[in-house]
Write a protein that holds these residues in place. Structure first.
Motif, mmCIF file in Angstrom:
data_model
loop_
_atom_site.group_PDB
_atom_site.id
_atom_site.type_symbol
_atom_site.label_atom_id
_atom_site.label_comp_id
_atom_site.label_asym_id
_atom_site.label_seq_id
_atom_site.Cartn_x
_atom_site.Cartn_y
_atom_site.Cartn_z
ATOM 1 N N VAL A 135 0.843 -1.189 0.000
ATOM 2 C CA VAL A 135 0.000 0.000 0.000
ATOM 3 C C VAL A 135 0.888 1.254 0.000
ATOM 4 O O VAL A 135 0.622 2.215 -0.729
ATOM 5 C CB VAL A 135 -0.953 0.001 1.208
ATOM 6 C CG1 VAL A 135 -1.551 1.389 1.430
ATOM 7 C CG2 VAL A 135 -2.074 -1.016 0.987
ATOM 8 N N THR A 136 1.946 1.231 0.804
ATOM 9 C CA THR A 136 2.885 2.353 0.805
ATOM 10 C C THR A 136 3.489 2.549 -0.582
ATOM 11 O O THR A 136 3.541 3.669 -1.102
ATOM 12 C CB THR A 136 4.017 2.121 1.828
ATOM 13 O OG1 THR A 136 3.462 2.017 3.134
ATOM 14 C CG2 THR A 136 5.016 3.269 1.800
ATOM 15 N N ILE A 150 -1.645 -6.569 -4.404
ATOM 16 C CA ILE A 150 -2.355 -6.492 -3.123
ATOM 17 C C ILE A 150 -3.576 -7.402 -3.137
ATOM 18 O O ILE A 150 -3.854 -8.115 -2.163
ATOM 19 C CB ILE A 150 -2.754 -5.031 -2.824
ATOM 20 C CG1 ILE A 150 -1.509 -4.202 -2.508
ATOM 21 C CG2 ILE A 150 -3.756 -4.960 -1.659
ATOM 22 C CD1 ILE A 150 -1.753 -2.707 -2.449
ATOM 23 N N ILE A 151 -4.290 -7.396 -4.237
ATOM 24 C CA ILE A 151 -5.476 -8.245 -4.355
ATOM 25 C C ILE A 151 -5.096 -9.718 -4.277
ATOM 26 O O ILE A 151 -5.765 -10.525 -3.624
ATOM 27 C CB ILE A 151 -6.224 -7.937 -5.660
ATOM 28 C CG1 ILE A 151 -6.796 -6.524 -5.604
ATOM 29 C CG2 ILE A 151 -7.354 -8.936 -5.899
ATOM 30 C CD1 ILE A 151 -7.195 -5.982 -6.946
ATOM 31 N N GLY A 152 -3.998 -10.087 -4.944
ATOM 32 C CA GLY A 152 -3.541 -11.472 -4.888
ATOM 33 C C GLY A 152 -3.187 -11.910 -3.481
ATOM 34 O O GLY A 152 -3.536 -13.023 -3.055
ATOM 35 N N LEU A 153 -2.496 -11.049 -2.742
ATOM 36 C CA LEU A 153 -2.158 -11.362 -1.353
ATOM 37 C C LEU A 153 -3.419 -11.487 -0.497
ATOM 38 O O LEU A 153 -3.524 -12.373 0.355
ATOM 39 C CB LEU A 153 -1.241 -10.279 -0.782
ATOM 40 C CG LEU A 153 0.170 -10.195 -1.387
ATOM 41 C CD1 LEU A 153 0.865 -8.915 -0.928
ATOM 42 C CD2 LEU A 153 1.004 -11.416 -1.003
ATOM 43 N N ASN A 154 -4.373 -10.612 -0.732
ATOM 44 C CA ASN A 154 -5.629 -10.660 0.023
ATOM 45 C C ASN A 154 -6.390 -11.953 -0.255
ATOM 46 O O ASN A 154 -7.026 -12.514 0.657
ATOM 47 C CB ASN A 154 -6.499 -9.460 -0.336
ATOM 48 C CG ASN A 154 -7.824 -9.480 0.384
ATOM 49 O OD1 ASN A 154 -7.889 -9.377 1.606
ATOM 50 N ND2 ASN A 154 -8.906 -9.632 -0.366
ATOM 51 N N HIS A 196 -9.019 -3.996 4.261
ATOM 52 C CA HIS A 196 -8.867 -2.540 4.236
ATOM 53 C C HIS A 196 -7.694 -2.125 3.354
ATOM 54 O O HIS A 196 -7.729 -1.045 2.738
ATOM 55 C CB HIS A 196 -8.717 -1.990 5.649
ATOM 56 C CG HIS A 196 -10.015 -1.902 6.388
ATOM 57 N ND1 HIS A 196 -10.941 -0.912 6.145
ATOM 58 C CD2 HIS A 196 -10.569 -2.693 7.339
ATOM 59 C CE1 HIS A 196 -11.998 -1.082 6.932
ATOM 60 N NE2 HIS A 196 -11.793 -2.163 7.667
ATOM 61 N N GLY A 197 -6.658 -2.971 3.278
ATOM 62 C CA GLY A 197 -5.577 -2.699 2.336
ATOM 63 C C GLY A 197 -6.084 -2.710 0.905
ATOM 64 O O GLY A 197 -5.713 -1.859 0.082
ATOM 65 N N VAL A 198 -6.963 -3.659 0.581
ATOM 66 C CA VAL A 198 -7.587 -3.711 -0.745
ATOM 67 C C VAL A 198 -8.444 -2.473 -0.973
ATOM 68 O O VAL A 198 -8.489 -1.921 -2.082
ATOM 69 C CB VAL A 198 -8.425 -4.993 -0.906
ATOM 70 C CG1 VAL A 198 -9.228 -4.957 -2.204
ATOM 71 C CG2 VAL A 198 -7.514 -6.217 -0.899
ATOM 72 N N LYS A 203 -9.248 2.669 -3.988
ATOM 73 C CA LYS A 203 -9.336 4.130 -4.079
ATOM 74 C C LYS A 203 -8.218 4.689 -4.956
ATOM 75 O O LYS A 203 -8.452 5.631 -5.736
ATOM 76 C CB LYS A 203 -9.250 4.756 -2.686
ATOM 77 C CG LYS A 203 -10.224 4.231 -1.649
ATOM 78 C CD LYS A 203 -11.667 4.387 -2.048
ATOM 79 C CE LYS A 203 -12.612 4.002 -0.903
ATOM 80 N NZ LYS A 203 -12.416 2.656 -0.365
ATOM 81 N N VAL A 204 -7.015 4.154 -4.827
ATOM 82 C CA VAL A 204 -5.909 4.644 -5.655
ATOM 83 C C VAL A 204 -6.189 4.358 -7.126
ATOM 84 O O VAL A 204 -5.923 5.196 -7.999
ATOM 85 C CB VAL A 204 -4.570 4.015 -5.222
ATOM 86 C CG1 VAL A 204 -3.449 4.416 -6.189
ATOM 87 C CG2 VAL A 204 -4.207 4.440 -3.800
ATOM 88 N N THR A 205 -6.747 3.183 -7.414
ATOM 89 C CA THR A 205 -7.108 2.858 -8.792
ATOM 90 C C THR A 205 -8.096 3.881 -9.343
ATOM 91 O O THR A 205 -7.973 4.336 -10.491
ATOM 92 C CB THR A 205 -7.721 1.444 -8.863
ATOM 93 O OG1 THR A 205 -6.751 0.499 -8.400
ATOM 94 C CG2 THR A 205 -8.128 1.092 -10.284
ATOM 95 N N TYR A 206 -9.036 4.270 -8.527
ATOM 96 C CA TYR A 206 -10.011 5.285 -8.944
ATOM 97 C C TYR A 206 -9.343 6.636 -9.189
ATOM 98 O O TYR A 206 -9.656 7.334 -10.165
ATOM 99 C CB TYR A 206 -11.092 5.418 -7.873
ATOM 100 C CG TYR A 206 -12.090 6.513 -8.136
ATOM 101 C CD1 TYR A 206 -12.948 6.453 -9.236
ATOM 102 C CD2 TYR A 206 -12.172 7.613 -7.291
ATOM 103 C CE1 TYR A 206 -13.867 7.458 -9.478
ATOM 104 C CE2 TYR A 206 -13.091 8.625 -7.532
ATOM 105 C CZ TYR A 206 -13.935 8.540 -8.626
ATOM 106 O OH TYR A 206 -14.832 9.550 -8.865
#
Length: 222
Positions: A135-136, A150-154, A196-198, A203-206
């Motif tokens: 996320v950072t 991040i999605i893969g890890l989630n 919450h990381g996802v 939001k960043v994608t948006y």
């Protein structure tokens, strides 16, 4: 005025990055306390959560002031509104790390996790820390390939979370009621942290694309 406005936007972005680093450290240290039944580390995590809360309040107040005084439009407006929502997710990640530390303190001198779930929780916590670290990276770079990571890890965290409930529901499970409750809560906290990381990645994608991707999302926030 425009230079001041851009400096304020950068300050908001910098505070989001700072929060993401703090919540990664919080989970790393919270799980260290959890694994070792170390109440000193647990107390440090609990106390440090106040700084994350303060940063969220400070960021949100600044963002609201910008909305009121600058009337931003287009991408700047997305940035400010998105930052308000991302700060809420990051603050919640700090809370969830604090919950893990509080379980450590509650059950001291015993370990919280039954032995049969220790490795599962260890992997979940490791994945959570990786998610926060990514996320950072995502906030710093806006590289959407990191959002996919991040999605893969989630997804793996979700698999492990489901496996915990299978273990607890197994007829061979013979742990006490408190141990059962603690195991369920631990798994839930670790799973929600990743979610919450996802949410931040979403939001960043948006912010980058201007489009809301329904494939990058989480279930209802807690």
């Amino acid at each position: 005025m425009r230079e001041v406005f851009q400096a304020e936007l950068k300050s908001i972005g910098d505070e989001l990055i700072q929060m993401s680093k703090l919540v990664a450290e919080a989970m790393e240290r919270a799980y260290a306390s959890f694994e070792a039944a170390d109440t000193d580390i647990a107390q440090e995590v609990i106390a440090a959560d106040q700084k994350i809360d303060y940063l969220q309040t400070s960021l949100d107040e600044r963002a609201i002031d910008i909305l009121a005084l600058q009337s931003p439009v287009a991408s700047d407006l997305r940035m400010i509104v998105g930052s308000l929502r991302m700060s809420a997710s990051l603050e919640r990640m700090g809370d969830l790390a604090r919950h893990i530390a509080q379980l450590t303190r509650l059950r001291f001198p015993n370990n919280v996790a039954p032995q049969r779930l220790a490795e599962t929780f260890k992997e979940m916590a490791s994945l959570d820390v990786q998610i926060a670290q990514k996320v950072t990276e995502l906030l710093e770079s806006r590289d959407l390939n990191i959002a996919s990571e991040i999605i893969g890890l989630n997804n793996r965290v979700d698999e492990l979370h489901a496996s915990v409930f299978k273990v607890v529901a197994d007829p061979d499970w013979n742990e006490s009621a408190p141990a059962t409750a603690d195991s369920t809560l631990t798994s839930r906290y670790l799973e929600r942290y990743a979610d919450h990381g996802v949410s931040v990645a979403r939001k960043v994608t948006y912010l980058v694309t201007g489009e809301w991707d329904p494939e990058i999302g989480v279930r209802g926030q807690l």
